[in-house]
Design an enzyme around this catalytic site. Sequence first.
Site, PDB file in Angstrom:
ATOM      1  N   TYR A  69       0.397   1.373  -7.909  1.00  0.00           N
ATOM      2  CA  TYR A  69      -0.436   0.872  -6.873  1.00  0.00           C
ATOM      3  C   TYR A  69      -1.850   0.460  -7.426  1.00  0.00           C
ATOM      4  CZ  TYR A  69      -3.812   0.658  -2.737  1.00  0.00           C
ATOM      5  OH  TYR A  69      -4.764   0.272  -2.008  1.00  0.00           O
ATOM      6  N   THR A  90       1.004  -1.234  -0.168  1.00  0.00           N
ATOM      7  CA  THR A  90      -0.038   0.077   0.049  1.00  0.00           C
ATOM      8  C   THR A  90       0.879   1.355   0.033  1.00  0.00           C
ATOM      9  OG1 THR A  90      -0.258  -0.128   2.570  1.00  0.00           O
ATOM     10  CG2 THR A  90      -1.945  -1.071   0.963  1.00  0.00           C
ATOM     11  N   THR A 108      -9.141  -1.117  -4.220  1.00  0.00           N
ATOM     12  CA  THR A 108      -9.084   0.122  -4.166  1.00  0.00           C
ATOM     13  C   THR A 108      -9.977   1.133  -4.975  1.00  0.00           C
ATOM     14  OG1 THR A 108      -7.476   1.971  -4.123  1.00  0.00           O
ATOM     15  CG2 THR A 108      -6.908   0.206  -5.356  1.00  0.00           C
ATOM     16  N   TRP A 152      -9.799   5.388   1.479  1.00  0.00           N
ATOM     17  CA  TRP A 152      -9.389   6.485   2.474  1.00  0.00           C
ATOM     18  C   TRP A 152      -9.648   5.632   3.699  1.00  0.00           C
ATOM     19  CZ3 TRP A 152     -11.154  12.148   1.559  1.00  0.00           C
ATOM     20  CH2 TRP A 152     -10.555  12.461   0.228  1.00  0.00           C
TER      21      TRP A 152
END
Length: 295
Positions: free
Chosen positions: A127, A64, A103, A152
């Site tokens: 990413y 991450t 994500t 988030w």
Amino acid sequence: MTVKILQFGTTGQLGVELLRQAPAHDVAITALGRGDCDLADPAAAARKVEELRPDVVVIAAAYTAVDLAESEQDAAHAVNAATPGAIAAAAAKVGAALINVSTDYVFDGEGGAPYAEDAATNPLNTYGRTKLEGEKAVAAANPRSLSIRTSWVVSPHGKNFVKTMLRVAAAGNPLKVVDDQSGRPTSAADLAGFILGLAETLAAAPAGDRRFGIVHFANDGEVTWRDFAVEIFRQALGDAAPEVGAQKTADYVTPAKRPLRATMDLTRLNRDFGVSPRAWQTALKDIIAELKAAD
């Protein structure tokens, strides 16, 4: 039926919350940390699945470090794409369902948000690209898989925006936060509760069940990073809250490019899973309360 879960990841925000909440659910979790399994080694991770033969596998660990990934692309690909694909294939082999956490960075933020699950993807950084590759590898290897895109993520644990903002404020330094990136904050506790609540259903669900595939999970409401910081200080510091200046993403140069508005649509979450997440401000109150209690 007590569902046997094999969890990859123990120290990240989600991994911690899954273990904290497990006693409230009818699950038995075997959790593997870095010392138990190297996620840069797809074959080793697959062997763990075949040895332990769980009902459900949860991949709660990932590469991450968004900026570092630009210079460590091979490592990011191994952890975010190759290993999830190998885990998914092993899960299919032993008859296990799989939950993979992804994500909002799979979107470029330029196509008009909120984004539905079937919206066009176009990651702006390594990413996001490797996480999208992981989604595809998982889906191809195991028809009984669900990739949960989130955004988030915050909690009282680990490294996250809430803790960073409070640390910077405590140092008394001037604050400037970007105000042209917006999205949905996600409580790691709420995400963990969603995953654990799904375990028994997915363990028994056949391929083709509507709950497999991709779903978006985040708390309700959209906010900019700057306004998120303002609310953190309002709740945590009250009248002592510092001023938060604004700056543009273009003025804050980082190795990895970020989407300006990759806000996810939550319609499928409500329609197919019956879940309507609480407001991010409400979730934030719980996080602030726990941080204060730990002081």
